[in-house]
Design a protein around this motif. Structure first.
Motif, short mmCIF file in Angstrom:
data_model
loop_
_atom_site.label_atom_id
_atom_site.label_comp_id
_atom_site.label_asym_id
_atom_site.label_seq_id
_atom_site.Cartn_x
_atom_site.Cartn_y
_atom_site.Cartn_z
N VAL A 225 -54.72 29.18 -12.64
CA VAL A 225 -55.30 28.03 -12.89
C VAL A 225 -55.38 26.89 -12.84
CG1 VAL A 225 -56.06 28.17 -15.68
CG2 VAL A 225 -55.99 30.10 -14.45
N LYS A 226 -56.23 26.08 -13.01
CA LYS A 226 -55.86 24.36 -13.11
C LYS A 226 -56.41 23.97 -14.30
CE LYS A 226 -56.04 23.77 -7.87
NZ LYS A 226 -56.74 23.82 -6.93
N VAL A 227 -54.83 23.07 -15.54
CA VAL A 227 -55.71 22.53 -16.44
C VAL A 227 -55.39 21.18 -16.34
CG1 VAL A 227 -54.33 22.72 -18.70
CG2 VAL A 227 -54.71 25.13 -17.43
N ARG A 228 -56.76 20.38 -16.59
CA ARG A 228 -56.54 19.59 -16.48
C ARG A 228 -56.52 18.14 -18.10
NH1 ARG A 228 -61.06 18.91 -11.39
NH2 ARG A 228 -59.93 20.17 -10.35
N THR A 229 -56.13 16.99 -17.73
CA THR A 229 -56.13 16.13 -18.46
C THR A 229 -56.42 15.33 -18.51
OG1 THR A 229 -53.57 15.70 -18.34
CG2 THR A 229 -53.57 17.69 -19.20
N ASP A 230 -55.75 13.69 -18.54
CA ASP A 230 -56.51 12.96 -18.73
C ASP A 230 -55.92 11.80 -17.21
OD1 ASP A 230 -58.58 12.40 -20.93
OD2 ASP A 230 -57.84 11.29 -22.07
N ALA A 231 -54.85 12.20 -17.89
CA ALA A 231 -53.72 12.04 -16.37
C ALA A 231 -53.60 12.71 -15.63
CB ALA A 231 -52.97 10.73 -17.25
N GLY A 232 -53.30 13.99 -15.54
CA GLY A 232 -52.55 14.76 -14.87
C GLY A 232 -53.75 16.52 -14.92
N GLU A 235 -51.04 23.29 -12.58
CA GLU A 235 -51.46 24.81 -11.62
C GLU A 235 -50.39 25.79 -11.81
OE1 GLU A 235 -52.55 26.19 -7.23
OE2 GLU A 235 -51.78 24.08 -7.55
N ALA A 236 -50.91 26.39 -12.78
CA ALA A 236 -50.19 27.57 -13.22
C ALA A 236 -50.17 28.94 -13.34
CB ALA A 236 -49.63 27.41 -14.92
N ASP A 237 -49.57 29.99 -12.41
CA ASP A 237 -50.40 31.79 -12.39
C ASP A 237 -51.16 32.44 -13.56
OD1 ASP A 237 -49.21 31.43 -9.64
OD2 ASP A 237 -46.66 31.90 -11.20
N HIS A 238 -50.54 31.67 -14.61
CA HIS A 238 -50.88 32.28 -16.15
C HIS A 238 -51.02 31.04 -17.01
CE1 HIS A 238 -49.69 36.38 -15.42
NE2 HIS A 238 -48.97 35.66 -14.50
N LEU A 239 -52.10 31.17 -17.90
CA LEU A 239 -52.31 30.39 -19.11
C LEU A 239 -52.12 30.56 -20.58
CD1 LEU A 239 -54.08 27.38 -20.18
CD2 LEU A 239 -56.20 28.69 -19.50
N ILE A 240 -52.33 30.44 -21.51
CA ILE A 240 -52.14 31.04 -22.40
C ILE A 240 -52.40 30.03 -23.81
CG2 ILE A 240 -50.82 31.03 -24.78
CD1 ILE A 240 -48.96 32.55 -23.04
#
Length: 433
Positions: A225-232, A235-240
């Motif tokens: 899973v790719k989780v994006r913020t304004d500055a970063g 990339e993680a195997d799991h998201l909570i």
């Protein structure tokens, strides 16, 4: 409307009594650039912090993203009541899911209380944890129902609730508004912001990488899973997802079932000897009204009182006036007492007033919708999420199996419909129906 930024200053705690007395943590750096983790947790409240702590203690590499500061949301500004069982009482749950499953939910609720108490003790969290919550009845009928419930809990669950008649409740809480109630000595109350910061400190000590001022605006599902913020980006195997009332548009299926609402709290000046005119013991109180009032004394002798009515997502312009009205209905003799602090917060409810735990994908989990019972539920949900990530999902699956229908009207019209319903029930409270 993004509730993360509608009523508060970016990256700042509200001007609550909790924030005024709780030593803050040094700010955590915002996420910058790309990082890799086993698990990415979104939300720095009880749910996310508990999940991160339990995952990190199990040896996983965890990154937690918080749009403001850890404990910024409902976790750091609520009434601080650690209640027994679930948000729905056991009789209601027996009718909803049957007696056997209701007992499982009761046991989970008791485990949640024990978990909070254990975390406080194990990590040395100074959060003024104290025993006792009383339920107040506003009418003779309500008191009879509370006493019947106490008898049911003793008979079926072996759990003691002390029945208080009018004179007994008046000795505890000298308010003309109440006609009796019950006392739950196994429940407790605490400083919720101090608990949240203590969990954050423990999570970082276990290895969690926390990033504040890191607003998540995009999630890309996939094998990772790719989780994006304004500055970063993480990339993680799991998201909570542990966002509760601040989920926004991150997941539509959860947003349809979990609705944010606002609640408000004030703190009086220290009452000194007059504190006995509010409570004779250092317990918390919650009453039977649909628009609930809840209160307790702070360690320095202030009345911390939550209540008031406000519909829509914006906080009222004068929170003091909003809460003073119900406060004086309960304690008319405090008419001239100064209110030194007033703050609002956004929590989240579900149609059934039970938590909504859900699998959003093979490697994506969510927990939210604690409906005013989040001190225990949310901390426990974080642990259950952590266990589910590791393949131990019995507790998670118990909550995930509960019915959680979407709100009528969808995300566009659910708030106006709730306003109509709340206005009706508020009128019933005022009329004593």
């Amino acid at each position: 409307m993004d509730l993360l930024f509608s009523n508060d200053r970016r990256g700042e705690y509200p001007q609550s009594w909790y924030a005024s007395v709780t030593p803050p943590l040094e700010p955590f750096a915002a996420l910058k650039g790309r990082v890799r983790a086993d698990v990415c947790v979104v939300g720095g409240g009880f749910t996310g912090l508990s999940a991160a702590l339990h995952l990190a203690e199990a040896g996983l590499d965890v990154v937690l993203l918080e749009a403001h500061r850890v404990g910024f949301g409902a976790s750091g500004r609520n009434g601080g009541q650690l209640g027994s069982g679930q948000r729905q009482d056991q009789v209601t749950l027996e009718g909803m899911v049957g007696p056997d499953k209701a007992r499982v939910l009761w046991n989970l609720g008791e485990d949640a209380k024990a978990l909070v108490k254990d975390l406080v003790a194990r990590h040395g969290i100074a959060c003024d944890l104290r025993p006792g919550i009383a339920w107040a009845g506003s009418s003779a009928k309500s008191v009879r129902e509370l006493h019947d419930y106490a008898a049911h809990m003793d008979r079926v669950y072996g759990y003691p609730l002390e029945a208080l008649d009018a004179s007994g409740f008046a000795r505890l809480c000298p308010s003309p508004a109440y006609k009796g109630g019950v006392m739950d000595r196994g429940a407790a109350h605490l400083n919720p912001l101090a608990l949240a910061l203590g969990l954050a400190r423990a999570a970082t000590g276990a290895g969690t990488r926390i990033h504040e001022r890191s607003h998540v605006h995009d999630i890309r599902p996939g094998k990772t899973v790719k989780v994006r913020t304004d500055a970063g980006e993480v990339e993680a195997d799991h998201l909570i997802l542990g966002c509760n009332g601040y989920l926004g548009g991150l997941d539509r299926s959860v947003a349809a079932r979990v609705m944010p609402i606002n609640n408000f709290v004030v703190a009086t000046e220290p009452l000194g000897d007059r504190a006995a005119e509010v409570l004779a013991e250092e317990v918390a109180v919650a009453d039977d009204r649909f628009v609930i009032n809840y209160f307790r004394l702070s360690p320095d002798g202030r009345l911390l009182f939550g209540g008031g009515e406000s519909y829509g997502y914006r906080f009222p312009s004068d929170i003091r006036a909003t809460v003073r009205k119900p406060m004086l209905e309960i304690f008319p003799h405090l008419k001239w007492v100064e209110l030194t602090h007033a703050w609002g917060g956004t929590l989240a409810i579900t149609m059934k007033r039970m938590p909504h735990l859900a699998r959003l994908g093979p490697n994506m989990l969510s927990a939210s919708g604690y409906s005013g019972h989040g001190v225990g539920n949310a901390v426990q949900a974080g642990k259950l999420l952590a266990e589910a990530v590791r393949g131990q999902s019995a507790g998670f699956d118990t909550f995930a199996a509960l019915p959680c229908p979407p709100f009528p009207g969808g995300t566009a019209f659910r708030s106006p419909l709730l306003t109509l319903a709340m206005t009706w029930f508020a009128m019933r409270d005022r009329l004593g129906i």
